[in-house]
Design a protein around this motif. Sequence first.
Motif, PDB file in Angstrom:
ATOM      1  N   THR A  63       0.738  -3.841   6.370  1.00 35.23           N
ATOM      2  CA  THR A  63       1.730  -3.849   5.285  1.00 35.23           C
ATOM      3  C   THR A  63       1.096  -3.387   3.982  1.00 35.23           C
ATOM      4  N   THR A 132       6.881  -4.403   9.536  1.00 41.44           N
ATOM      5  CA  THR A 132       6.997  -3.500   8.384  1.00 41.44           C
ATOM      6  C   THR A 132       8.338  -2.778   8.279  1.00 41.44           C
ATOM      7  N   ASN A 165       4.148 -13.109   5.442  1.00 42.12           N
ATOM      8  CA  ASN A 165       4.030 -11.738   4.952  1.00 42.12           C
ATOM      9  C   ASN A 165       4.152 -11.695   3.429  1.00 42.12           C
TER      10      ASN A 165
END
Length: 318
Positions: A63, A132, A165
Amino acid sequence: MAFLSRRRRGARLAPELGDQELGRLLKSLLATTRTGTIATTDLCVAQLSRLLAQEPGNWDRRTHRMGVLAGFLAGSHLARSWAAREPRDADALVLYAWTEVAHARTQGGLPDADGVVRSCLRAAELAPRDPTPWVVLLAVARVERWARPRVFGVWNEVIARDRWNREAYLSMLGHLSPEEAGSRVQVLEFVDTLRARMPANAPCAATELTAQVRQYHAVLDRGGFEALVARNHWSQVMGAQALDRVAHNWARPGFLNHAAAPADLNLLAYALLAADRRMEARAVFEALDGTVAAWPWQAGGDPVQEFELARRKATAGR
């Protein structure tokens, strides 16, 4: 103390944030894309493909790399060309979509939102475990002001694949802010829920401090008397506690090990200086060793100059 004899490195803006392979690719892209030839495009695509194929399953680093590359390539033809050539390459599709979103943020709109969404969904089909594509869809949701149920549907897809994330949490923080689709109360509820569950060194550990710095900036932006006393934000309960929770641990070697950890240390150094907690800030600047992330320093002007000024203040009289 050992650091007293260590030579201090000059400040440098480093979007790669210590990822040496990403840094080398950025330099190569900068050097080779100037010619604009087909051979150059082929070389750049090969380099991009090679880097993004590394460390499969390391969603945090993936990411980070995707986000930095998207910002670097925003507005260029390269990512679009790669996606057109390789319509079944998930990396190509995600990078193209993210560059479009990055460009939209500077242009005020996303001309082909449907095409970007299709690219993300196709990438999600091709790489079903990869968060992603959903991270980029979350960014699209913010630009396009999607309805709340649709936004949270995308959010759930991200965290089902990558629980902590960093980019997703910061995106949701922006979405829930009063400047976008939420309120200050919703931001606080989101941060409180996260803090109750999150490991102290998770990739998204800076979510709370990011919220506090944004609130601090909102006070500064009001101007007048409020801006003059904005420093008081950091002596109030929520601002002070947000700093207290992280000031000691984050600068410890190895405590933060996610890809964007230097960006979070920049955030901490900035907030500590704003709070006039100079002694604590010294250790953070020492850990950074001159590595500058553009935000939040750019709020005051040139980020490298602002970083150096703050570092000098923190180390004055040492």
